[in-house]
Design a protein around this motif. Structure first.
Motif, PDB file in Angstrom:
ATOM      1  N   TYR A  23      15.941 -24.854  11.664  1.00 28.01           N
ATOM      2  CA  TYR A  23      16.794 -24.121  10.726  1.00 28.01           C
ATOM      3  C   TYR A  23      16.020 -22.927  10.178  1.00 28.01           C
ATOM      4  O   TYR A  23      14.884 -23.066   9.716  1.00 28.01           O
ATOM      5  N   LEU A  25      15.667 -20.205   7.351  1.00 25.75           N
ATOM      6  CA  LEU A  25      16.036 -19.804   5.997  1.00 25.75           C
ATOM      7  C   LEU A  25      15.573 -18.367   5.785  1.00 25.75           C
ATOM      8  O   LEU A  25      14.377 -18.070   5.865  1.00 25.75           O
ATOM      9  N   ASP A  26      16.532 -17.471   5.522  1.00 15.45           N
ATOM     10  CA  ASP A  26      16.221 -16.070   5.253  1.00 15.45           C
ATOM     11  C   ASP A  26      15.719 -15.975   3.813  1.00 15.45           C
ATOM     12  O   ASP A  26      16.506 -15.882   2.871  1.00 15.45           O
ATOM     13  N   TRP A  30      17.632 -15.043   0.326  1.00 16.77           N
ATOM     14  CA  TRP A  30      17.722 -16.085  -0.709  1.00 16.77           C
ATOM     15  C   TRP A  30      17.152 -15.571  -2.033  1.00 16.77           C
ATOM     16  O   TRP A  30      17.759 -15.764  -3.092  1.00 16.77           O
ATOM     17  N   GLU A  97      28.307 -18.706  -4.045  1.00 19.23           N
ATOM     18  CA  GLU A  97      27.646 -18.292  -2.807  1.00 19.23           C
ATOM     19  C   GLU A  97      26.354 -19.082  -2.596  1.00 19.23           C
ATOM     20  O   GLU A  97      26.054 -19.530  -1.484  1.00 19.23           O
ATOM     21  N   LEU A  98      25.602 -19.270  -3.657  1.00 19.44           N
ATOM     22  CA  LEU A  98      24.370 -20.049  -3.571  1.00 19.44           C
ATOM     23  C   LEU A  98      24.656 -21.510  -3.222  1.00 19.44           C
ATOM     24  O   LEU A  98      23.992 -22.103  -2.372  1.00 19.44           O
ATOM     25  N   TRP A 101      25.635 -21.987   0.374  1.00 18.22           N
ATOM     26  CA  TRP A 101      24.451 -21.874   1.225  1.00 18.22           C
ATOM     27  C   TRP A 101      23.650 -23.176   1.197  1.00 18.22           C
ATOM     28  O   TRP A 101      23.221 -23.695   2.230  1.00 18.22           O
ATOM     29  N   GLU A 104      24.872 -26.088   3.231  1.00 21.88           N
ATOM     30  CA  GLU A 104      24.673 -25.988   4.675  1.00 21.88           C
ATOM     31  C   GLU A 104      23.214 -26.158   5.081  1.00 21.88           C
ATOM     32  O   GLU A 104      22.905 -26.205   6.273  1.00 21.88           O
ATOM     33  N   MET A 105      22.309 -26.271   4.103  1.00 23.49           N
ATOM     34  CA  MET A 105      20.895 -26.478   4.425  1.00 23.49           C
ATOM     35  C   MET A 105      20.645 -27.956   4.696  1.00 23.49           C
ATOM     36  O   MET A 105      21.035 -28.815   3.917  1.00 23.49           O
TER      37      MET A 105
END
Length: 427
Positions: A23, A25-26, A30, A97-98, A101, A104-105
């Motif tokens: 996965y 993570l940007d 973030w 939005e957070l 996100w 989905e982690m």
């Protein structure tokens, strides 16, 4: 769901851990989103404090008879109110939005998990039992079942389509016997509380255990704005028994077991295991769930694996235990053992159970907590789940490992009381 405080304090460390399971993570994106949230929250708090002071000033001006100042302060209070209203909308949008996100982690792998990209990186822990040797041509479970008149794939396809099977006579009774045997073992000897849960669940319930939003395409759902979902595993209702609740320390560990049908679209598995009962849209499974004190999570994981293994031992089925690598872990799992049973027709071990320790990942999504002794604030519990085991795959393994030269199938001794004392199934 991951700990938001950990993400704020060390997003690079989280990104590094998640990268081991594939996965990305940007971190920059973030940080930017989190910075916006923090700025909006700080501005809201400043405006709320100012509005409180201004409102107080209005009252003081009126009390002093200074109507001009009172009107000026009132105008400022109204302006603050309008700005706050717009800011609160923006803040909620950022927070949404957070949250989306974070939903989905996947979970962070435990440091002890072997690192690997896919199932080829899994590590065999042990093997139990020897695969049987046959002095006659080995049949798979489909040919065996059809020869005995107990398995009817054509009828299943006619009634419901591909990946459905009808069990007849001794086949249906064998499936029922397997489920009953597993339930008796887990309740009578391993201390699980039997639960008969609903087979439909709300979206929020599946979100709690991690099936949504990640795996929505693999679920069967009703129509409408607020659909119900057929459960893909009894893990969903069993774990959610602790949703939005605070348990007492004395009530932990909580152990639950359920024997239910499970429903999965098997999205992405087209062309895989299309023959027989290995991969079905509907299948029975005995599911184990534990809710435990955080200190007990790792030990409970090992113990639960033993509870699932005991099923295979008593059914006299050869199997192996495999620890999944980082790249093969399930979405909510921090650490997982797969139990793989030997299938003679495939000359391979195939998964029949997964036993996972989810740490506080599901508990945070569900709001499942406990009250530690001597502490004021509740803490998150740890959750574990595992198949104890998949009934259909156990039936497949029994047919193939117990097959005899004359086409009959030997029944293991532990199962015979559930089949009226029968030692074999024959045509």
């Amino acid at each position: 769901m991951l700990d938001s405080h950990l993400l704020r304090e060390d997003p690079e460390g989280v990104a590094e851990a998640l990268a081991k399971r594939g996965y990305t993570l940007d971190v920059a994106a973030w940080r930017a989103l989190e910075s916006r949230r923090k700025e909006q929250q700080t501005r809201m708090e400043d405006l709320q404090a100012e509005r409180k002071q201004v409102s107080k000033a209005v009252g003081e001006a009126k009390k002093a008879g200074d109507e001009a100042t009172a009107a000026e302060r009132k105008q400022r209070a109204e302006a603050i109110g309008s700005e706050l209203e717009e800011l609160e909308k923006a803040f909620q949008a950022t927070k949404t939005e957070l949250d989306a996100w974070m939903l989905e982690m996947p979970n962070i792998p435990d440091p002890g998990v072997p690192v690997g990209e896919d199932e080829t990186g899994n590590v065999e822990v042990r093997r139990v039992g020897e695969p049987p040797a046959f002095d006659f041509p080995v049949q798979d479970h489909v040919d065996l079942g059809q020869g005995l008149g107990i398995l009817d794939s054509e009828a299943g396809a006619s009634l419901a389509g591909s990946r459905f099977t009808v069990l007849r006579g001794a086949g249906a009774r064998l499936s029922r016997a397997l489920g009953q045997f597993m339930m008796d073992l887990q309740t009578d000897e391993h201390g699980y509380t039997e639960i008969a849960p609903p087979l439909l669940a709300r979206g929020t319930t599946l979100e709690g255990t991690g099936q949504l939003p990640k795996f929505g395409e693999d679920l069967f759902a009703t129509e409408g704005e607020d659909p119900f979902y057929l459960i893909p595993t009894a893990e969903v209702p069993l774990t959610n028994l602790h949703r939005d609740s605070i348990a007492e320390t004395a009530d932990l560990p909580a152990r639950y077991v359920a024997w239910t049908p499970c429903f999965r679209r098997e999205a992405g598995s087209y062309g895989k295991d299309t023959r027989g009962m290995i991969r079905q849209h509907q299948f029975d499974k005995v599911e184990l769930v534990q809710v435990v004190h955080p200190d007990d999570g790792p030990v409970a994981w090992e113990v639960m694996c033993g509870h699932a293994e005991e099923v295979l031992k008593r059914l006299e089925l050869p199997y192996r235990v495999v620890e999944l690598c980082t790249g093969d872990l399930g979405f909510a799992a921090r650490r997982t053992y797969d139990l793989e049973v030997w299938l003679p027709a495939q000359e391979a071990y195939r998964e029949i159970s997964s036993v996972s320790w989810c740490h506080d990942f599901q508990a945070r999504r569900m709001g499942a907590r406990f009250r530690p002794e001597g502490e004021k604030r509740p803490r998150l519990v740890h959750t574990l789940n595992g198949s104890g085991v998949a009934v259909g795959r156990a039936l497949v393994a029994l047919l193939e490992n117990g097959q005899q030269a004359d086409g009959s199938v030997r029944v293991p001794e532990a199962l015979r009381p559930y089949l009226g004392g029968r030692a074999s199934i024959s045509g």
